[in-house]
Structure formats: C-alpha cells, structure tokens
Design an enzyme around this catalytic site. Sequence first.
Site, PDB file in Angstrom:
ATOM      1  N   LYS A  41      18.661 -10.259 -14.016  1.00 24.44           N
ATOM      2  CA  LYS A  41      19.170 -10.943 -15.229  1.00 24.44           C
ATOM      3  C   LYS A  41      18.056 -12.225 -15.747  1.00 24.44           C
ATOM      4  O   LYS A  41      17.119 -12.420 -14.946  1.00 24.44           O
ATOM      5  CB  LYS A  41      20.439 -11.645 -14.759  1.00 24.44           C
ATOM      6  CG  LYS A  41      20.257 -12.510 -13.566  1.00 24.44           C
ATOM      7  CD  LYS A  41      21.624 -12.795 -12.716  1.00 24.44           C
ATOM      8  CE  LYS A  41      21.173 -13.764 -11.397  1.00 24.44           C
ATOM      9  NZ  LYS A  41      22.385 -13.984 -10.619  1.00 24.44           N
ATOM     10  N   ARG A 141      34.275 -18.603  -8.041  1.00 27.36           N
ATOM     11  CA  ARG A 141      33.802 -18.152  -9.345  1.00 27.36           C
ATOM     12  C   ARG A 141      34.738 -17.268  -9.824  1.00 27.36           C
ATOM     13  O   ARG A 141      35.704 -17.249 -10.077  1.00 27.36           O
ATOM     14  CB  ARG A 141      32.357 -17.952  -9.276  1.00 27.36           C
ATOM     15  CG  ARG A 141      31.368 -18.163 -10.506  1.00 27.36           C
ATOM     16  CD  ARG A 141      30.028 -18.147 -10.191  1.00 27.36           C
ATOM     17  NE  ARG A 141      29.465 -16.810  -9.878  1.00 27.36           N
ATOM     18  CZ  ARG A 141      28.073 -16.734  -9.703  1.00 27.36           C
ATOM     19  NH1 ARG A 141      27.269 -17.293  -9.937  1.00 27.36           N
ATOM     20  NH2 ARG A 141      27.763 -15.465  -9.403  1.00 27.36           N
ATOM     21  N   HIS A 176      30.420 -12.224  -3.802  1.00 28.43           N
ATOM     22  CA  HIS A 176      29.081 -12.825  -3.745  1.00 28.43           C
ATOM     23  C   HIS A 176      29.220 -13.765  -2.878  1.00 28.43           C
ATOM     24  O   HIS A 176      30.160 -14.548  -2.785  1.00 28.43           O
ATOM     25  CB  HIS A 176      28.854 -13.135  -5.160  1.00 28.43           C
ATOM     26  CG  HIS A 176      27.565 -13.688  -5.467  1.00 28.43           C
ATOM     27  ND1 HIS A 176      26.529 -12.990  -5.201  1.00 28.43           N
ATOM     28  CD2 HIS A 176      27.276 -14.908  -6.310  1.00 28.43           C
ATOM     29  CE1 HIS A 176      25.373 -13.844  -5.769  1.00 28.43           C
ATOM     30  NE2 HIS A 176      25.686 -14.812  -6.221  1.00 28.43           N
ATOM     31  N   ARG A 232      21.827  -6.499  -3.624  1.00 30.54           N
ATOM     32  CA  ARG A 232      21.504  -6.912  -4.765  1.00 30.54           C
ATOM     33  C   ARG A 232      20.642  -7.924  -4.761  1.00 30.54           C
ATOM     34  O   ARG A 232      20.843  -9.152  -5.036  1.00 30.54           O
ATOM     35  CB  ARG A 232      22.909  -7.554  -5.651  1.00 30.54           C
ATOM     36  CG  ARG A 232      23.981  -6.470  -5.707  1.00 30.54           C
ATOM     37  CD  ARG A 232      24.994  -7.113  -6.605  1.00 30.54           C
ATOM     38  NE  ARG A 232      25.332  -8.552  -6.027  1.00 30.54           N
ATOM     39  CZ  ARG A 232      26.315  -8.800  -5.362  1.00 30.54           C
ATOM     40  NH1 ARG A 232      27.275  -7.562  -4.874  1.00 30.54           N
ATOM     41  NH2 ARG A 232      26.722  -9.962  -4.951  1.00 30.54           N
ATOM     42  N   TYR A 277       3.809 -40.439 -24.969  1.00 31.67           N
ATOM     43  CA  TYR A 277       4.961 -41.291 -25.451  1.00 31.67           C
ATOM     44  C   TYR A 277       5.307 -42.496 -24.449  1.00 31.67           C
ATOM     45  O   TYR A 277       5.489 -42.339 -23.240  1.00 31.67           O
ATOM     46  CB  TYR A 277       6.211 -40.280 -25.581  1.00 31.67           C
ATOM     47  CG  TYR A 277       6.094 -39.288 -26.870  1.00 31.67           C
ATOM     48  CD1 TYR A 277       5.854 -39.826 -28.111  1.00 31.67           C
ATOM     49  CD2 TYR A 277       6.016 -38.008 -26.656  1.00 31.67           C
ATOM     50  CE1 TYR A 277       5.904 -38.787 -29.030  1.00 31.67           C
ATOM     51  CE2 TYR A 277       5.812 -36.823 -27.702  1.00 31.67           C
ATOM     52  CZ  TYR A 277       5.980 -37.610 -28.916  1.00 31.67           C
ATOM     53  OH  TYR A 277       6.016 -36.566 -29.936  1.00 31.67           O
ATOM     54  N   CYS A 324       5.232 -33.848 -23.232  1.00 29.92           N
ATOM     55  CA  CYS A 324       5.701 -33.842 -24.440  1.00 29.92           C
ATOM     56  C   CYS A 324       6.366 -32.615 -24.696  1.00 29.92           C
ATOM     57  O   CYS A 324       6.396 -31.582 -23.913  1.00 29.92           O
ATOM     58  CB  CYS A 324       4.743 -33.834 -25.382  1.00 29.92           C
ATOM     59  SG  CYS A 324       3.589 -35.496 -25.177  1.00 29.92           S
ATOM     60  N   MET A 325       6.906 -32.143 -25.803  1.00 31.65           N
ATOM     61  CA  MET A 325       7.498 -31.000 -26.034  1.00 31.65           C
ATOM     62  C   MET A 325       6.344 -29.648 -25.990  1.00 31.65           C
ATOM     63  O   MET A 325       6.651 -28.567 -25.455  1.00 31.65           O
ATOM     64  CB  MET A 325       7.982 -30.919 -27.554  1.00 31.65           C
ATOM     65  CG  MET A 325       9.049 -29.686 -27.747  1.00 31.65           C
ATOM     66  SD  MET A 325       9.409 -29.705 -29.563  1.00 31.65           S
ATOM     67  CE  MET A 325      11.326 -30.299 -29.244  1.00 31.65           C
ATOM     68  N   ASP A 326       5.119 -29.942 -26.314  1.00 28.66           N
ATOM     69  CA  ASP A 326       4.405 -28.833 -26.470  1.00 28.66           C
ATOM     70  C   ASP A 326       3.074 -29.178 -25.909  1.00 28.66           C
ATOM     71  O   ASP A 326       2.132 -28.430 -25.766  1.00 28.66           O
ATOM     72  CB  ASP A 326       4.012 -28.505 -27.931  1.00 28.66           C
ATOM     73  CG  ASP A 326       4.978 -28.609 -28.886  1.00 28.66           C
ATOM     74  OD1 ASP A 326       6.100 -27.638 -28.480  1.00 28.66           O
ATOM     75  OD2 ASP A 326       5.055 -29.235 -29.764  1.00 28.66           O
TER      76      ASP A 326
HETATM   77  C1  LIG Z   1      22.202 -13.602  -9.346  1.00 24.62           C
HETATM   78  C2  LIG Z   1      22.820 -12.644  -8.521  1.00 24.62           C
HETATM   79  C3  LIG Z   1      22.386 -11.811  -7.444  1.00 24.62           C
HETATM   80  C4  LIG Z   1      20.784 -12.272  -6.868  1.00 24.62           C
HETATM   81  O1  LIG Z   1      20.950 -13.401  -6.373  1.00 24.62           O
HETATM   82  P1  LIG Z   1      19.646 -14.058  -5.586  1.00 24.62           P
HETATM   83  O2  LIG Z   1      19.954 -14.929  -4.739  1.00 24.62           O
HETATM   84  O3  LIG Z   1      18.530 -14.116  -6.748  1.00 24.62           O
HETATM   85  O4  LIG Z   1      19.098 -12.728  -4.659  1.00 24.62           O
HETATM   86  C5  LIG Z   1      23.287 -11.135  -6.733  1.00 24.62           C
HETATM   87  N1  LIG Z   1      24.712 -10.743  -7.093  1.00 24.62           N
HETATM   88  C6  LIG Z   1      24.923 -11.670  -8.365  1.00 24.62           C
HETATM   89  C7  LIG Z   1      26.510 -11.275  -8.419  1.00 24.62           C
HETATM   90  C8  LIG Z   1      24.403 -12.580  -8.862  1.00 24.62           C
HETATM   91  O5  LIG Z   1      25.023 -13.157  -9.700  1.00 24.62           O
END
Ligand SMILES: *Cc1c(COP(=O)(O)O)cnc(C)c1O
Length: 388
Positions: A41, A141, A176, A232, A277, A324-326
Amino acid sequence: MGYEAFPEPLWAEIDLCALRHNFSAVRSHVGKGVRIMAVVKADAYGHGAVAVAHELLRQGADAFGVARLDEAVELRENGITQPVLIFGPTPPQKAPLLARYGIIQTVHSDTYAEALQAALLAQQPRRRVQVHIKVDTGMGRLGYIATGNGGDVPLGQVFAGFSSRTMLDVCGVFTHFAASDAADPVTARRQLAVFEQALSELPAGMRDRLCVHAANSAATMVMPGARFDMVRPGIILYGLRPSAEMDTAGFDLRPVMSLKGRIASVKRVPAGFTVSYGHTHVTAAGTVIAAVPAGYADGYSRLLSSCGTMLVHGRPAAVTGRVCMDQTMIDVGHIDGVQEGDEVVLLGRQGAESVTADDHARLTSTINYEVVSRILARVPRVYVENAE
Ligand SMILES: *Cc1c(COP(=O)(O)O)cnc(C)c1O
C-alpha cells in the site's frame, strides 16, 4: 562527480538487493507452509509498488495487500496476476471494477456488505467478488467486533448473514493488531486469543475453507501463533523496524530506500549572513553554505529545519535555517572542496556515516513508516542493486 552521473536533482534509490534480503529473512522465519502477502500500500511505503511487487513475486511472494482500489488496479494493469486484497472500503459504485480485475475486497460491516451486494446485483453481466471478512479484536478501526472484544454477534452468525449475499464469495477472515510492536506484546496476545475464540464460533469445517490471517510485520517476527495461513508484513520488507521498542536481534534488516541529491549551489559567506525564510539562521562566522534541491514538497519534513543532517563527501553537514518547499541549505564549511553537482545523501549511507529513517522520525516526532511513505511522487525512484 558531476551532473552527468545521474541527471536528476533529487532521487530515491531503491536497493532491490536489500528488498530480496528482507523478504528472504521473512520467508526463512515463517517457513514454506505459510503464505506471504507483501503489503505494498501507499506505493509500497514510498518504494514504488509495481517494481517492488514484481521483484517480490520473483522471490516467491504469494499475494499483495493494498489500502485502496486504485492501488490494486495499478498492480493488475502492470501484470500482477496474484491475489490482491484491499484492506480499506471500496465505494460500492466501483464494485464492478473489483469483479473485472479479480480483486479481493475486505468487508468490515453488514451495511457495507449489503451495499456491495446491491451494486454487484445491479451490474450486467453479473460477476461475483471474493471477500475477506475483517474482525475487530481490539484495533478499534474496521471490522465486526469479536465477541471477546465486546461484540454481541458470534462470528458464525456474521458468516451466516453472507449466505443470502449471493454476489459475495467469502474466502478469508482476518484481524489486525494494534500493539504487536510493543516490547512485551501483551495486548497482541489478548487480541490473538479473541481472534481464536471468534474462529471457534464458525461452523465445523468452515475455517479450513478460509484463508485466515492476522500478522503484520511485528507479529510475523515475534508471534509464531499469529501466523495462521498467511502473514502480512509491510515495514520489515523495506528494512525498517516496526518500532524502536521491539527486540529485533536475530532479524537482520537492511533499509531499502536512500534519498540522494546533487548540491545545487555552493557559496562562501561571511559572518552575520542570513539563511532561508524567517532568517532563523545567521552565520556565526564565515563558512560555506550549500543549497540542496530537496524540500518539504518532496517529503523532506519542514520539522528538520535547523536540526536535520545530510551527508556530503562522507561527512555530516547540518541543515541551516528553514527547510523550504523545494530547497534546503546545509553548512559545509568544515568539508573541503564541496562543489556544485556533488552528491548529497539525505537518507541512507555515505562512506562510514549514515542518516536513517529512524533518525528523521525522532527529529520530526513520527515513525519511520511516515518518513519513507511521505517521499512524494515527484521524486524519481531509481532501482539499484547494492550487494553487500
Ligand atoms: C499496513 C497493514 C499491514 C502491514 O503493517 P506493517 O506494520 O507495515 O507490517 C498489515 N495489515 C494491514 C491490515 C495493514 O493495514
């Protein structure tokens, strides 16, 4: 070194060798019997989802996890045919895209399940969508609240509700962890017990037909009992620790991302010279100030103003004045022979010195996850092989 070596002012170097190393550390840790869903992600936490996914596929990744529909579609459009699970809700009106691309959707509530079912029924030709059911065991969540977490609907009853949702094919169930990265993951162990109780509420034999998963990076490392059918991991694939508290001894991780640029300007300045700045920095003595083409619009946090460090010629150079921004200025008065076009390292190693994502996180009151994923799209990703 000059401009000809790499013609970009600023770039993120992604070390595929380190990525493979981290993946194989996970693989040897969990063994062959557990599937690995690589979490890619947020453009693979800023590392470039398509390139990372292809590299991890070659290493034997079994599936990919993303947060949004567009991220899943990007993988499909770039030739990734393995299972892809979306963790967040896809707007029901876009459900036909899930079917068209064969993407697995997380379902977190009956309201959402009904909306998906209705959207898919209205579509011609009718195509079913695979879903994984999310159980809230203590993250607070998304997800059906497990009975052990204060919920009043046993998981078996949640599943029974899906028998009439003909367009949804339930093929997985997951949860999770909120704090598996604590020094002592007591709450994660509690969540695990709550999840196991929820699984025990399923009708006999059903669990075996489902892909059951729970472990993020931290749990993958320290909670063997949380592996189930699939893990995961996200952050550890990118070579970063899930938290500073965790004991990661025995788990050799190599940071995958470096952030590098070329010094845009070098000037010798007198004492009393004002920089950037707000004139927050005034030189105490004559020195040399270099401008680096990186700013907060690249993801180099403005909180690093007058406190960040970059590396030039293998030596640390302090950020002077505001980011700064850039552009950002550094003091290189103590480093001999710095020239325009010289390489500067904002994140990563140069010679014996290094600046880590954990360093940036500490200075900007955040976690290493945010440091790498806030490096924005305008910074080109360059894929390299830095064998060690
Ligand atoms: C982001 C996420 C993960 C991975 O988490 P890490 O801490 O980066 O390993 C796994 N499962 C879900 C649902 C997540 O949102």
